[in-house]
Design a protein around this motif. Structure first.
Motif, PDB file in Angstrom:
ATOM      1  N   THR A 110      15.569  -7.875  35.891  1.00  0.00           N
ATOM      2  CA  THR A 110      13.829  -7.657  35.801  1.00  0.00           C
ATOM      3  C   THR A 110      13.558  -8.774  37.125  1.00  0.00           C
ATOM      4  O   THR A 110      12.327  -8.349  37.952  1.00  0.00           O
ATOM      5  CB  THR A 110      13.208  -7.696  35.060  1.00  0.00           C
ATOM      6  OG1 THR A 110      14.087  -6.941  34.078  1.00  0.00           O
ATOM      7  CG2 THR A 110      12.021  -7.307  35.176  1.00  0.00           C
ATOM      8  N   HIS A 111      14.065 -10.118  37.557  1.00  0.00           N
ATOM      9  CA  HIS A 111      13.334 -11.071  38.194  1.00  0.00           C
ATOM     10  C   HIS A 111      14.254 -11.133  39.486  1.00  0.00           C
ATOM     11  O   HIS A 111      15.430 -11.231  39.160  1.00  0.00           O
ATOM     12  CB  HIS A 111      12.651 -12.603  37.329  1.00  0.00           C
ATOM     13  CG  HIS A 111      11.616 -11.861  36.763  1.00  0.00           C
ATOM     14  ND1 HIS A 111      11.634 -11.659  35.188  1.00  0.00           N
ATOM     15  CD2 HIS A 111      10.311 -11.512  36.235  1.00  0.00           C
ATOM     16  CE1 HIS A 111      10.590 -10.669  34.259  1.00  0.00           C
ATOM     17  NE2 HIS A 111       9.949 -10.948  35.372  1.00  0.00           N
ATOM     18  N   SER A 112      13.987 -12.512  40.385  1.00  0.00           N
ATOM     19  CA  SER A 112      14.808 -12.397  41.428  1.00  0.00           C
ATOM     20  C   SER A 112      15.098 -13.493  40.835  1.00  0.00           C
ATOM     21  O   SER A 112      15.342 -14.204  39.609  1.00  0.00           O
ATOM     22  CB  SER A 112      14.017 -12.255  43.281  1.00  0.00           C
ATOM     23  OG  SER A 112      13.510 -14.540  42.578  1.00  0.00           O
ATOM     24  N   ALA A 113      16.133 -14.020  41.151  1.00  0.00           N
ATOM     25  CA  ALA A 113      17.724 -14.888  40.810  1.00  0.00           C
ATOM     26  C   ALA A 113      15.824 -16.381  41.240  1.00  0.00           C
ATOM     27  O   ALA A 113      16.580 -16.846  40.588  1.00  0.00           O
ATOM     28  CB  ALA A 113      18.460 -15.202  42.384  1.00  0.00           C
ATOM     29  N   ARG A 117      15.760 -18.842  38.581  1.00  0.00           N
ATOM     30  CA  ARG A 117      15.888 -20.441  38.548  1.00  0.00           C
ATOM     31  C   ARG A 117      14.593 -21.217  39.134  1.00  0.00           C
ATOM     32  O   ARG A 117      14.870 -22.459  38.497  1.00  0.00           O
ATOM     33  CB  ARG A 117      16.401 -20.321  40.175  1.00  0.00           C
ATOM     34  CG  ARG A 117      17.039 -21.897  40.823  1.00  0.00           C
ATOM     35  CD  ARG A 117      17.486 -21.985  41.963  1.00  0.00           C
ATOM     36  NE  ARG A 117      19.170 -21.228  41.795  1.00  0.00           N
ATOM     37  CZ  ARG A 117      19.168 -20.213  42.270  1.00  0.00           C
ATOM     38  NH1 ARG A 117      18.289 -19.562  43.169  1.00  0.00           N
ATOM     39  NH2 ARG A 117      20.424 -19.622  42.477  1.00  0.00           N
ATOM     40  N   GLY A 118      13.913 -21.211  39.335  1.00  0.00           N
ATOM     41  CA  GLY A 118      12.308 -21.972  39.106  1.00  0.00           C
ATOM     42  C   GLY A 118      12.294 -21.705  37.722  1.00  0.00           C
ATOM     43  O   GLY A 118      11.661 -23.120  37.672  1.00  0.00           O
ATOM     44  N   GLY A 119      11.947 -20.946  36.903  1.00  0.00           N
ATOM     45  CA  GLY A 119      11.969 -21.252  35.283  1.00  0.00           C
ATOM     46  C   GLY A 119      12.486 -21.972  34.924  1.00  0.00           C
ATOM     47  O   GLY A 119      12.120 -22.878  34.572  1.00  0.00           O
ATOM     48  N   TRP A 120      13.802 -21.384  34.554  1.00  0.00           N
ATOM     49  CA  TRP A 120      14.716 -22.476  33.976  1.00  0.00           C
ATOM     50  C   TRP A 120      14.552 -24.242  34.603  1.00  0.00           C
ATOM     51  O   TRP A 120      14.344 -25.261  34.181  1.00  0.00           O
ATOM     52  CB  TRP A 120      16.461 -21.649  34.510  1.00  0.00           C
ATOM     53  CG  TRP A 120      16.400 -20.773  33.589  1.00  0.00           C
ATOM     54  CD1 TRP A 120      15.800 -19.454  33.308  1.00  0.00           C
ATOM     55  CD2 TRP A 120      17.028 -20.331  32.705  1.00  0.00           C
ATOM     56  NE1 TRP A 120      16.142 -18.641  32.346  1.00  0.00           N
ATOM     57  CE2 TRP A 120      17.091 -18.943  32.075  1.00  0.00           C
ATOM     58  CE3 TRP A 120      18.273 -21.519  31.145  1.00  0.00           C
ATOM     59  CZ2 TRP A 120      17.748 -18.538  30.337  1.00  0.00           C
ATOM     60  CZ3 TRP A 120      18.943 -21.050  30.294  1.00  0.00           C
ATOM     61  CH2 TRP A 120      18.761 -19.631  30.408  1.00  0.00           C
ATOM     62  N   GLN A 121      14.332 -23.904  36.321  1.00  0.00           N
ATOM     63  CA  GLN A 121      14.350 -25.297  36.381  1.00  0.00           C
ATOM     64  C   GLN A 121      12.929 -26.369  35.821  1.00  0.00           C
ATOM     65  O   GLN A 121      13.263 -27.060  35.701  1.00  0.00           O
ATOM     66  CB  GLN A 121      14.587 -25.516  38.070  1.00  0.00           C
ATOM     67  CG  GLN A 121      14.949 -27.074  38.118  1.00  0.00           C
ATOM     68  CD  GLN A 121      15.732 -27.667  38.024  1.00  0.00           C
ATOM     69  OE1 GLN A 121      16.952 -27.658  38.743  1.00  0.00           O
ATOM     70  NE2 GLN A 121      15.561 -28.660  37.626  1.00  0.00           N
ATOM     71  N   ALA A 122      12.305 -25.236  36.316  1.00  0.00           N
ATOM     72  CA  ALA A 122      10.328 -26.138  35.944  1.00  0.00           C
ATOM     73  C   ALA A 122      10.607 -26.263  34.152  1.00  0.00           C
ATOM     74  O   ALA A 122      10.246 -27.368  33.528  1.00  0.00           O
ATOM     75  CB  ALA A 122       9.686 -24.902  35.571  1.00  0.00           C
ATOM     76  N   ILE A 123      12.067 -25.470  33.071  1.00  0.00           N
ATOM     77  CA  ILE A 123      11.945 -25.982  32.048  1.00  0.00           C
ATOM     78  C   ILE A 123      12.538 -27.472  31.791  1.00  0.00           C
ATOM     79  O   ILE A 123      12.339 -28.220  30.863  1.00  0.00           O
ATOM     80  CB  ILE A 123      12.278 -24.994  31.302  1.00  0.00           C
ATOM     81  CG1 ILE A 123      11.563 -23.659  31.013  1.00  0.00           C
ATOM     82  CG2 ILE A 123      12.647 -25.758  29.650  1.00  0.00           C
ATOM     83  CD1 ILE A 123      12.096 -21.993  30.389  1.00  0.00           C
ATOM     84  N   LEU A 124      13.906 -27.286  32.884  1.00  0.00           N
ATOM     85  CA  LEU A 124      14.557 -28.516  32.445  1.00  0.00           C
ATOM     86  C   LEU A 124      13.928 -29.319  32.951  1.00  0.00           C
ATOM     87  O   LEU A 124      14.538 -31.031  31.993  1.00  0.00           O
ATOM     88  CB  LEU A 124      16.202 -28.263  33.315  1.00  0.00           C
ATOM     89  CG  LEU A 124      16.830 -29.571  32.817  1.00  0.00           C
ATOM     90  CD1 LEU A 124      17.168 -29.464  32.049  1.00  0.00           C
ATOM     91  CD2 LEU A 124      18.398 -28.533  33.847  1.00  0.00           C
TER      92      LEU A 124
END
Length: 137
Positions: A110-113, A117-124
């Motif tokens: 659904t979403h681009s890589a 990556r940006g969303g998971w990195q922001a959570i991390l």
């Protein structure tokens, strides 16, 4: 498509592991932006154990449950889990500067890589800030 993010947390590995796997801690750091939060979290930390996090927009406009099952738990160095038809791995590696936390996961269509990556990195990144702030208090 496998996507990876990482950070180094200036804290002992036991503290990093605990913050990543304890529901009360997860509710403090598990959000990609300031307008989201995690309102509930459960963890059954064993292979075959389930986990869930309820993530909601702070304005109440939307929310979703992130749920899965742990497939491998090697405290304090490795978590593997399945969520839907996807998998993820979280590795905790002690280093001189702290603990390197590396997360890799199967991307979705659904979403681009880059968005994923940006969303998971922001959570991390939130996780890192939370654990390091706890270390100072």
């Amino acid at each position: 498509m496998r996507i990876a993010v990482e950070t180094t947390v200036a804290a002992p590995v036991a503290d990093v592991w605990r913050a990543y796997t304890t529901p009360d801690d997860i509710k403090q750091w598990n959000a990609a932006s300031e307008d989201w939060h995690t309102t509930a979290a459960t963890v059954d930390l064993r292979a075959g154990g389930a986990f869930s996090s309820r993530m909601e927009a702070k304005d109440g406009s939307m929310g979703f449950d992130f749920v899965g099952t742990y497939t491998k738990v090697e405290e304090p160095r490795l978590l593997e889990y399945a969520f839907g038809d996807r998998t993820a791995q979280v590795a905790f590696t002690p280093e001189a500067a702290g603990v390197k936390v590396q997360v890799s996961f199967d991307g979705e269509d659904t979403h681009s890589a880059e968005q994923q990556r940006g969303g998971w990195q922001a959570i991390l990144d939130n996780f890192k800030r939370y654990v390091e702030a706890k270390q100072r208090s």
